[in-house]
Write a protein that holds these residues in place. Sequence first.
Motif, PDB file in Angstrom:
ATOM      1  N   THR A 202       0.818  -1.219   0.000  1.00  0.00           N
ATOM      2  CA  THR A 202       0.000   0.000   0.000  1.00  0.00           C
ATOM      3  C   THR A 202       0.852   1.269   0.000  1.00  0.00           C
ATOM      4  O   THR A 202       0.326   2.354  -0.228  1.00  0.00           O
ATOM      5  CB  THR A 202      -0.945   0.017   1.199  1.00  0.00           C
ATOM      6  N   ALA A 203       2.158   1.148   0.278  1.00  0.00           N
ATOM      7  CA  ALA A 203       3.024   2.332   0.319  1.00  0.00           C
ATOM      8  C   ALA A 203       3.414   2.812  -1.068  1.00  0.00           C
ATOM      9  O   ALA A 203       3.974   3.902  -1.220  1.00  0.00           O
ATOM     10  CB  ALA A 203       4.275   2.033   1.138  1.00  0.00           C
ATOM     11  N   GLY A 204       3.156   1.996  -2.093  1.00  0.00           N
ATOM     12  CA  GLY A 204       3.465   2.417  -3.451  1.00  0.00           C
ATOM     13  C   GLY A 204       4.932   2.431  -3.792  1.00  0.00           C
ATOM     14  O   GLY A 204       5.367   3.177  -4.676  1.00  0.00           O
ATOM     15  N   VAL A 205       5.750   1.583  -3.101  1.00  0.00           N
ATOM     16  CA  VAL A 205       7.186   1.539  -3.387  1.00  0.00           C
ATOM     17  C   VAL A 205       7.612   0.182  -3.928  1.00  0.00           C
ATOM     18  O   VAL A 205       8.788  -0.009  -4.260  1.00  0.00           O
ATOM     19  CB  VAL A 205       8.032   1.869  -2.136  1.00  0.00           C
ATOM     20  N   LEU A 206       6.691  -0.767  -4.025  1.00  0.00           N
ATOM     21  CA  LEU A 206       7.022  -2.115  -4.471  1.00  0.00           C
ATOM     22  C   LEU A 206       6.477  -2.352  -5.870  1.00  0.00           C
ATOM     23  O   LEU A 206       5.281  -2.205  -6.115  1.00  0.00           O
ATOM     24  CB  LEU A 206       6.448  -3.163  -3.507  1.00  0.00           C
ATOM     25  N   GLY A 207       7.372  -2.709  -6.770  1.00  0.00           N
ATOM     26  CA  GLY A 207       6.955  -3.126  -8.101  1.00  0.00           C
ATOM     27  C   GLY A 207       6.878  -4.639  -8.109  1.00  0.00           C
ATOM     28  O   GLY A 207       5.993  -5.232  -7.507  1.00  0.00           O
ATOM     29  N   ALA A 208       7.834  -5.288  -8.774  1.00  0.00           N
ATOM     30  CA  ALA A 208       7.914  -6.745  -8.767  1.00  0.00           C
ATOM     31  C   ALA A 208       8.737  -7.180  -7.560  1.00  0.00           C
ATOM     32  O   ALA A 208       9.860  -7.674  -7.674  1.00  0.00           O
ATOM     33  CB  ALA A 208       8.539  -7.250 -10.061  1.00  0.00           C
ATOM     34  N   ALA A 209       8.172  -6.935  -6.394  1.00  0.00           N
ATOM     35  CA  ALA A 209       8.855  -7.259  -5.143  1.00  0.00           C
ATOM     36  C   ALA A 209       7.827  -7.573  -4.073  1.00  0.00           C
ATOM     37  O   ALA A 209       6.731  -7.009  -4.056  1.00  0.00           O
ATOM     38  CB  ALA A 209       9.748  -6.097  -4.700  1.00  0.00           C
ATOM     39  N   ARG A 210       8.211  -8.465  -3.163  1.00  0.00           N
ATOM     40  CA  ARG A 210       7.325  -8.825  -2.062  1.00  0.00           C
ATOM     41  C   ARG A 210       7.453  -7.846  -0.901  1.00  0.00           C
ATOM     42  O   ARG A 210       8.415  -7.079  -0.819  1.00  0.00           O
ATOM     43  CB  ARG A 210       7.664 -10.235  -1.562  1.00  0.00           C
ATOM     44  N   GLU A 211       6.484  -7.886  -0.011  1.00  0.00           N
ATOM     45  CA  GLU A 211       6.549  -7.068   1.192  1.00  0.00           C
ATOM     46  C   GLU A 211       7.706  -7.534   2.079  1.00  0.00           C
ATOM     47  O   GLU A 211       8.047  -8.715   2.116  1.00  0.00           O
ATOM     48  CB  GLU A 211       5.234  -7.156   1.967  1.00  0.00           C
ATOM     49  N   ILE A 212       8.308  -6.575   2.787  1.00  0.00           N
ATOM     50  CA  ILE A 212       9.365  -6.888   3.739  1.00  0.00           C
ATOM     51  C   ILE A 212       8.906  -6.431   5.119  1.00  0.00           C
ATOM     52  O   ILE A 212       8.594  -5.259   5.324  1.00  0.00           O
ATOM     53  CB  ILE A 212      10.696  -6.205   3.372  1.00  0.00           C
ATOM     54  N   HIS A 213       8.859  -7.370   6.035  1.00  0.00           N
ATOM     55  CA  HIS A 213       8.481  -7.112   7.421  1.00  0.00           C
ATOM     56  C   HIS A 213       9.762  -6.969   8.225  1.00  0.00           C
ATOM     57  O   HIS A 213      10.566  -7.898   8.301  1.00  0.00           O
ATOM     58  CB  HIS A 213       7.622  -8.273   7.945  1.00  0.00           C
TER      59      HIS A 213
END
Length: 224
Positions: A202-213
């Motif tokens: 939802t932050a709009g910084v990920l293209g072809a990438a998974r979320e990082i916790h």
Amino acid sequence: MRRMKLAVTVHHVRLGPVEFKVVRPAEPPARAVLLDRDRHVDACLDQDAAYLIGGLWTLAASSPRSLVHLPIRGNHAPARGLPEAGARQLDLVLLHHSLQFAPARWKELRARLGPGRPQTVTLTVSGPALTGASPAEDEARHHRENRDLFHEHLHAETLFMTGSTKVFRATAHHFFDVARYGPGHMAAHPRHGHFCSELHTTAGVLGAAREIHIEYCDRWRPHG
């Protein structure tokens, strides 16, 4: 804004006609684990590791001709939140998209890294009051033509995060926030405390990438 000094080693490696520059922290953190959990990635960090990775994220923003490498895949896991069977521990490489480095070449490049040349770099990092995006910036991130996005690749037990100068600068605060506020939060909630930040879709910084916790961890398994 404040200044941060980072001790690194600089490596120059030639593969065929091309020379690559690889930058590593002089002392990789012992209490840092990057876990591939299939649908997302977990980063478990103590305070020093969170500050260091925030610095490396900032360094990647200002070093578009370098691969920034964090070798942590052999580290011990934290005392809680142990990886499930099949979860892989990864190294991390940060690089600017203009470098156009093929991750398939990483294993060969990594094998040729020597001791490197010690160097101290001075970085300018944002304070906690400067981490938020303006409404206009937030809207622009979600525009279909936005190119300031992270893309990831997995190769040779390494997570490659490729992005622009702007997106590295805009997201380094996630690690600094964990370093600044994680210890105090856990001290106030010693039994059931949890402090984290996320690189979220939802932050709009990920293209072809998974979320990082990104989680602050204060208890770690002993070495040996």
